[in-house]
Design a protein around this motif. Structure first.
Motif, PDB file in Angstrom:
ATOM      1  N   PRO A 243       0.806  -1.228   0.000  1.00 13.04           N
ATOM      2  CA  PRO A 243       0.000   0.000   0.000  1.00 13.04           C
ATOM      3  C   PRO A 243       0.837   1.275   0.000  1.00 13.04           C
ATOM      4  CG  PRO A 243      -0.138  -1.116   2.121  1.00 13.04           C
ATOM      5  CD  PRO A 243       0.523  -2.068   1.172  1.00 13.04           C
ATOM      6  N   ARG A 246       1.784   1.732  -3.599  1.00  9.71           N
ATOM      7  CA  ARG A 246       0.653   2.044  -4.476  1.00  9.71           C
ATOM      8  C   ARG A 246       0.108   3.448  -4.226  1.00  9.71           C
ATOM      9  NH1 ARG A 246      -1.868  -2.622  -2.554  1.00  9.71           N
ATOM     10  NH2 ARG A 246      -3.812  -1.439  -2.441  1.00  9.71           N
ATOM     11  N   SER A 333      -4.291  -1.227   3.648  1.00  9.24           N
ATOM     12  CA  SER A 333      -4.320  -1.672   2.264  1.00  9.24           C
ATOM     13  C   SER A 333      -5.673  -1.419   1.626  1.00  9.24           C
ATOM     14  CB  SER A 333      -3.961  -3.159   2.194  1.00  9.24           C
ATOM     15  OG  SER A 333      -3.852  -3.587   0.850  1.00  9.24           O
ATOM     16  N   SER A 337      -6.574   1.071  -1.557  1.00  8.12           N
ATOM     17  CA  SER A 337      -7.297   0.580  -2.735  1.00  8.12           C
ATOM     18  C   SER A 337      -8.492   1.473  -3.063  1.00  8.12           C
ATOM     19  CB  SER A 337      -7.765  -0.863  -2.504  1.00  8.12           C
ATOM     20  OG  SER A 337      -6.673  -1.757  -2.457  1.00  8.12           O
ATOM     21  N   GLU A 340      -7.074   4.553  -4.644  1.00  8.83           N
ATOM     22  CA  GLU A 340      -6.654   4.273  -6.015  1.00  8.83           C
ATOM     23  C   GLU A 340      -7.834   4.323  -6.978  1.00  8.83           C
ATOM     24  OE1 GLU A 340      -3.235   1.260  -6.842  1.00  8.83           O
ATOM     25  OE2 GLU A 340      -4.352   0.515  -5.116  1.00  8.83           O
ATOM     26  N   THR A 341      -8.937   3.708  -6.564  1.00  9.40           N
ATOM     27  CA  THR A 341     -10.129   3.681  -7.409  1.00  9.40           C
ATOM     28  C   THR A 341     -10.653   5.089  -7.658  1.00  9.40           C
ATOM     29  OG1 THR A 341     -10.729   1.495  -6.564  1.00  9.40           O
ATOM     30  CG2 THR A 341     -12.460   2.779  -7.608  1.00  9.40           C
ATOM     31  N   GLU A 383      -2.766  -0.732 -13.530  1.00  5.53           N
ATOM     32  CA  GLU A 383      -3.370  -0.800 -12.193  1.00  5.53           C
ATOM     33  C   GLU A 383      -4.887  -0.789 -12.347  1.00  5.53           C
ATOM     34  OE1 GLU A 383      -1.468  -1.257  -9.728  1.00  5.53           O
ATOM     35  OE2 GLU A 383       0.506  -0.519 -10.346  1.00  5.53           O
ATOM     36  N   ARG A 388      -9.112  -3.508  -7.775  1.00  8.69           N
ATOM     37  CA  ARG A 388      -9.145  -2.827  -6.484  1.00  8.69           C
ATOM     38  C   ARG A 388     -10.561  -2.884  -5.883  1.00  8.69           C
ATOM     39  NH1 ARG A 388      -4.880  -3.893  -7.338  1.00  8.69           N
ATOM     40  NH2 ARG A 388      -3.116  -2.556  -7.876  1.00  8.69           N
ATOM     41  N   ASP A 391     -11.201  -6.244  -4.328  1.00  7.62           N
ATOM     42  CA  ASP A 391     -10.521  -6.399  -3.049  1.00  7.62           C
ATOM     43  C   ASP A 391     -11.250  -5.642  -1.944  1.00  7.62           C
ATOM     44  OD1 ASP A 391      -8.634  -7.840  -4.451  1.00  7.62           O
ATOM     45  OD2 ASP A 391      -7.213  -6.159  -4.607  1.00  7.62           O
ATOM     46  N   VAL A 392     -11.700  -4.415  -2.252  1.00  4.14           N
ATOM     47  CA  VAL A 392     -12.423  -3.621  -1.263  1.00  4.14           C
ATOM     48  C   VAL A 392     -13.738  -4.304  -0.901  1.00  4.14           C
ATOM     49  CG1 VAL A 392     -13.621  -1.436  -0.857  1.00  4.14           C
ATOM     50  CG2 VAL A 392     -11.357  -1.436  -1.925  1.00  4.14           C
ATOM     51  N   PRO A 402      -6.894  -7.734   2.043  1.00  5.07           N
ATOM     52  CA  PRO A 402      -6.509  -7.501   0.644  1.00  5.07           C
ATOM     53  C   PRO A 402      -5.202  -8.195   0.320  1.00  5.07           C
ATOM     54  CG  PRO A 402      -7.242  -5.459   1.675  1.00  5.07           C
ATOM     55  CD  PRO A 402      -7.122  -6.480   2.771  1.00  5.07           C
TER      56      PRO A 402
END
Length: 408
Positions: A243, A246, A333, A337, A340-341, A383, A388, A391-392, A402
């Motif tokens: 994380p 990322r 993590s 994520s 990131e999204t 990516e 993501r 995973d979330v 994650p």
């Protein structure tokens, strides 16, 4: 070109960094970003290996940032994230290159023993190395074999960032006898290492990506940083590398979103309107244009707020050091994520709708507005947002930790 800037003296205790230290690096980053912005369209369209751009970063001193140690609160990471965001707003490809450099050059803090890590980080800063490569799994993998002459590394892989200009490569290799994945440092000047360009890409052309071929390259004991096994085998602190790494991607994407909005806003304020052949005086008042700016501002600010939450979580995780638990790692993590999204959507939506705001003129190669879309879309191919979100969702619904996913 911005002048070289020496860092201020570091504090006696890295747990209490000087406020002036962060202010210094942010000022240097803004100057470097302004310098890159002066010719970013021409450089991006030329698509040459970023040798000149790395020289600019080196002269500014931005390659020399070094991380705080475990338990020090991650203050230097905060600064590096902010620097990457600033550079990315001006040039997304160079922002990616710099973010990858920070993560790879600092990775010894997670995977290596403390003495090796300290030597690696300090030598990198002293000699201003630029790092390239990556730890994401690829098939077939690089192979680390034991011979009568010692360890040798072999294979061929492609990397999206940094290898064309790297002073050191950080790569993932699999032990031939056990199959264990390891983080390995390679000097590209060694015999048996061949680096070449990956060919044309439609975006992130200046990120320095390319192919690396290794033919029985000797590897010393200090070159093997440590294991990259899954999070069930890694200590939580080492797993935090995923994380923390990322989050550089999050800053890159937010920088892209903010950069395109700032550039298109200046274009609109100059009196250009989407469907007029001649610029008009005064600020634009088209309701559709104003609504688009409003929506994109909300999207970018919302992603930025989520990024701040993720940054706080990473900072707390780094500050916990060896006391970090797996559940705490999972919380960090999952939040990264989410960020990131949100950042990926903000970057792609802003870059796409900015072209509509500009109108037909956005098709002009001279203006270069298309580079934002191409850069954002290229980066998000490496990516994927769908991964993501999965995973979330699994974390929220089932409490599943994650997976340990290092940045590409």
């Amino acid at each position: 070109m911005c002048p070289a800037a020496a860092a201020p003296a570091r504090p006696a205790s890295p747990a209490e960094p000087l406020a002036d230290d962060r202010a210094h690096w942010l000022r240097v980053a803004r100057e470097a970003a302004d310098d890159l912005a002066t010719d970013t369209v021409d450089r991006e369209q030329a698509g040459k290996a970023p040798v000149d751009e790395v020289s600019r970063l080196r002269e500014s001193g931005l390659l020399t940032l070094t991380p705080a140690g475990p338990g020090d609160g991650g203050a230097d990471w905060d600064t590096a994230y902010a620097v990457v965001r600033e550079i990315s707003a001006a040039d997304g490809a160079i922002g990616q290159l710099l973010g990858s450099h920070y993560f790879l050059s600092w990775s010894a803090r997670f995977f290596g023993d403390p003495e090796t890590a300290l030597r690696t980080v300090e030598r990198s800063a002293a000699e201003q190395w630029c790092w390239g490569g990556g730890f994401a799994p690829q098939d077939p993998p690089l192979t680390l074999s034991r011979t009568s002459r010692g360890l040798v590394l072999g294979g061929r892989q492609s990397y999206p960032t940094g290898v064309l200009v790297a002073d050191r490569l950080a790569v993932r290799a699999v032990r031939e006898d056990t199959g264990e994945p390891l983080a390995v440092v390679v000097d590209p000047a060694r015999r048996g290492v061949v680096v070449d360009a990956a060919g044309d890409t439609f975006g992130q052309r200046l990120a320095g990506g390319g192919n690396v071929e290794l033919d029985a390259v000797p590897v010393g004991a200090d070159d093997v940083l440590g294991s990259l096994s899954g999070d069930e085998d890694l200590a939580p602190r080492a797993a935090l590398a995923a994380p923390a790494g990322r989050l550089f991607s999050v800053q890159l994407l937010l920088g892209m979103a903010e950069g395109v909005l700032a550039e298109v806003r200046e274009y609109s304020r100059a009196g250009h309107r989407p469907w007029q052949a001649v610029p008009s005086a005064g600020a634009p008042d088209d309701p559709q244009v104003l609504t688009a700016y409003g929506e994109l501002t909300v999207l970018a600010r919302s992603a930025s707020a989520l990024c701040d939450q993720a940054l706080d979580a990473v900072r707390r995780g780094l500050g916990r050091g060896e006391d970090l638990t797996y559940d705490e790692y999972a919380d960090v993590s999952a939040l990264v994520s989410m960020a990131e999204t949100a950042a990926a959507r903000a970057a792609q939506e802003s870059a796409t709708r900015a072209l509509d705001i500009v109108g037909p003129r956005s098709a002009s190669a001279r203006l270069g507005f298309d580079r934002f879309w191409r850069n954002a879309r290229t980066h998000t191919l490496y990516e994927p947002v769908a991964h993501r979100l999965r995973d979330v969702g699994d974390y929220f619904l089932n409490g599943a930790h994650p997976p340990f996913v290092l940045p590409a």
